[in-house]
Motif scaffolding. Structure first.
Motif, PDB file in Angstrom:
ATOM      1  N   UNK A  30       0.891  -1.156   0.000  1.00  0.00           N
ATOM      2  CA  UNK A  30       0.000   0.000   0.000  1.00  0.00           C
ATOM      3  C   UNK A  30       0.934   1.212   0.000  1.00  0.00           C
ATOM      4  N   UNK A  76       1.770   5.438  -0.588  1.00  0.00           N
ATOM      5  CA  UNK A  76       1.210   6.770  -0.369  1.00  0.00           C
ATOM      6  C   UNK A  76       2.255   7.835  -0.705  1.00  0.00           C
ATOM      7  N   UNK A 130       2.770  11.988   0.314  1.00  0.00           N
ATOM      8  CA  UNK A 130       2.347  13.143   1.094  1.00  0.00           C
ATOM      9  C   UNK A 130       3.246  14.323   0.735  1.00  0.00           C
ATOM     10  N   UNK A 165       1.702  17.153   7.236  1.00  0.00           N
ATOM     11  CA  UNK A 165       1.702  16.470   5.944  1.00  0.00           C
ATOM     12  C   UNK A 165       0.301  16.479   5.338  1.00  0.00           C
ATOM     13  N   UNK A 198      -2.731   7.710  -3.273  1.00  0.00           N
ATOM     14  CA  UNK A 198      -2.353   6.397  -2.762  1.00  0.00           C
ATOM     15  C   UNK A 198      -2.659   5.320  -3.789  1.00  0.00           C
ATOM     16  N   UNK A 235      -3.588   1.263  -3.716  1.00  0.00           N
ATOM     17  CA  UNK A 235      -3.932   0.091  -2.910  1.00  0.00           C
ATOM     18  C   UNK A 235      -4.022  -1.124  -3.825  1.00  0.00           C
ATOM     19  N   UNK A 293      -0.249  -5.751   4.019  1.00  0.00           N
ATOM     20  CA  UNK A 293      -1.121  -6.598   4.836  1.00  0.00           C
ATOM     21  C   UNK A 293      -0.383  -7.094   6.074  1.00  0.00           C
ATOM     22  N   UNK A 298       0.708  -5.285   8.511  1.00  0.00           N
ATOM     23  CA  UNK A 298       1.429  -4.195   9.162  1.00  0.00           C
ATOM     24  C   UNK A 298       0.422  -3.224   9.760  1.00  0.00           C
ATOM     25  N   UNK A 348       7.803   5.711   6.360  1.00  0.00           N
ATOM     26  CA  UNK A 348       8.039   6.852   5.481  1.00  0.00           C
ATOM     27  C   UNK A 348       9.488   6.889   5.019  1.00  0.00           C
ATOM     28  N   UNK A 404      -2.118   8.027  15.500  1.00  0.00           N
ATOM     29  CA  UNK A 404      -0.686   7.744  15.394  1.00  0.00           C
ATOM     30  C   UNK A 404       0.110   8.963  15.870  1.00  0.00           C
ATOM     31  N   UNK A 430       4.067  10.472  15.421  1.00  0.00           N
ATOM     32  CA  UNK A 430       5.339  10.384  14.722  1.00  0.00           C
ATOM     33  C   UNK A 430       6.247  11.503  15.226  1.00  0.00           C
ATOM     34  N   UNK A 468      10.120  10.785   8.886  1.00  0.00           N
ATOM     35  CA  UNK A 468       9.161  10.574   9.954  1.00  0.00           C
ATOM     36  C   UNK A 468       9.450   9.260  10.658  1.00  0.00           C
ATOM     37  N   UNK A 499       7.995   6.596  13.349  1.00  0.00           N
ATOM     38  CA  UNK A 499       6.801   6.142  14.036  1.00  0.00           C
ATOM     39  C   UNK A 499       7.073   6.004  15.525  1.00  0.00           C
ATOM     40  N   UNK A 525       0.868   3.833  18.162  1.00  0.00           N
ATOM     41  CA  UNK A 525      -0.366   3.697  17.378  1.00  0.00           C
ATOM     42  C   UNK A 525      -1.469   3.184  18.285  1.00  0.00           C
ATOM     43  N   UNK A 576       0.144  -0.025  20.035  1.00  0.00           N
ATOM     44  CA  UNK A 576       1.420  -0.512  19.518  1.00  0.00           C
ATOM     45  C   UNK A 576       2.482   0.507  19.896  1.00  0.00           C
ATOM     46  N   UNK A 621       4.336  14.918  15.264  1.00  0.00           N
ATOM     47  CA  UNK A 621       3.150  14.929  14.417  1.00  0.00           C
ATOM     48  C   UNK A 621       2.173  13.853  14.858  1.00  0.00           C
ATOM     49  N   UNK A 648      -6.132  -3.640   7.239  1.00  0.00           N
ATOM     50  CA  UNK A 648      -5.157  -3.627   6.161  1.00  0.00           C
ATOM     51  C   UNK A 648      -4.480  -2.298   5.955  1.00  0.00           C
ATOM     52  N   UNK A 649      -4.783  -1.330   6.803  1.00  0.00           N
ATOM     53  CA  UNK A 649      -4.102  -0.043   6.742  1.00  0.00           C
ATOM     54  C   UNK A 649      -4.186   0.567   5.353  1.00  0.00           C
ATOM     55  N   UNK A 650      -5.333   0.462   4.716  1.00  0.00           N
ATOM     56  CA  UNK A 650      -5.486   1.115   3.426  1.00  0.00           C
ATOM     57  C   UNK A 650      -6.050   2.511   3.567  1.00  0.00           C
ATOM     58  N   UNK A 651      -6.521   2.834   4.739  1.00  0.00           N
ATOM     59  CA  UNK A 651      -7.112   4.151   4.918  1.00  0.00           C
ATOM     60  C   UNK A 651      -6.048   5.222   5.059  1.00  0.00           C
ATOM     61  N   UNK A 652      -6.357   6.366   4.513  1.00  0.00           N
ATOM     62  CA  UNK A 652      -5.425   7.477   4.527  1.00  0.00           C
ATOM     63  C   UNK A 652      -5.281   8.027   5.934  1.00  0.00           C
ATOM     64  N   UNK A 653      -4.052   8.326   6.317  1.00  0.00           N
ATOM     65  CA  UNK A 653      -3.790   9.018   7.562  1.00  0.00           C
ATOM     66  C   UNK A 653      -3.806  10.522   7.300  1.00  0.00           C
ATOM     67  N   UNK A 678      -2.927  14.218   8.878  1.00  0.00           N
ATOM     68  CA  UNK A 678      -1.977  14.745   9.858  1.00  0.00           C
ATOM     69  C   UNK A 678      -2.392  16.088  10.422  1.00  0.00           C
TER      70      UNK A 678
END
Lengths: 113, 116
Positions: free
Chosen positions: A32, A34, A36, A44, A49, A51, A96, A98, A103, B33, B35, B43, B45, B48, B56, B91, B100-105, B107
């Protein structure tokens, strides 16, 4: 472990010319990806993105990026640069299983008039 | 709608003092999150939070760093006995965080911490 490399600390381009900011990644499984952008003294901002699906992803402000699985790359592109595009650009990867994004160190884009 | 907010925007402290940094995520975002952004380091991490699950903490650099998230919303990052190497921009980001962490973060603007 997942990792991202942005091989250029800085990219210089003249206004009106095409720009490319490079990114390569390493992750187990499908990535996945991205991009920024960070303007001075700002957080940011999300650009785009990947996927799944079409390898060419279009995002905000006329930017696009191409996912290349064989080269494990996700380069950011724009056909015609603007001075206002000057900023710090970050590529990020996850996959998947993670729970976080990793970054790259960022690439400073400088567009000259 | 409102984005991620962070306070203070700038914090200057003396070595050895404790500091607290606050993050208010986008309403409805279950993931949060933290950072750290140091000059030339990209950045890093830190921690989370996802809903009511245990956080985490794998990115926290030392036991001087801790964070909590109350009521599944606002989060506070605490740095005890600050050191000069803690100077950085901190941040915060939030996301819907479907599997699945497909969603946008998204900031916040960050907190610039300077330890003298």
């Amino acid at each position: 472990a997942q990792s991202v490399a942005q091989p250029e600390d800085q990219v210089n381009v003249a206004e009106g010319n095409p720009l490319t900011v490079k990114c390569t990644y390493s992750v187990s499984g499908n990535p996945y990806l991205f991009w920024y952008v960070q303007y001075p003294n700002r957080g940011l901002q999300f650009l785009l993105k990947y996927i799944t699906g079409d390898n060419l992803v279009k995002g905000s402000y006329g930017f696009e990026a191409e996912f290349n699985k064989s080269q494990t790359s996700f380069h950011l592109k724009k056909p015609s640069a603007l001075v206002s595009d000057s900023a710090l650009y970050f590529c990020a990867v996850s996959g998947p299983g993670y729970s976080t994004l990793t970054f790259g160190k960022g690439t400073m884009l400088l567009v000259s008039p | 709608g409102a984005g991620v907010s962070q306070s203070p925007s700038n914090k200057v402290t003396e070595k050895g003092k404790d500091v607290e940094l606050r993050c208010d995520p986008i309403s409805g975002h279950t993931a949060l999150y933290w950072y750290r952004q140091s000059l030339g380091q990209g950045l890093e991490f830190l921690i989370y939070f996802q809903g009511n699950s245990a956080p985490d903490k794998s990115g926290l650099p030392s036991d001087r760093f801790s964070a909590e998230r109350t009521g599944g919303s606002v989060s506070t990052l605490t740095i005890q006995r600050t050191q000069q190497e803690d100077s950085a921009v901190y941040l915060c980001a939030s996301s819907l965080a479907r599997r699945g962490l497909t969603d946008t973060q998204y900031f916040g603007p960050g907190t610039r911490l300077t330890v003298l």
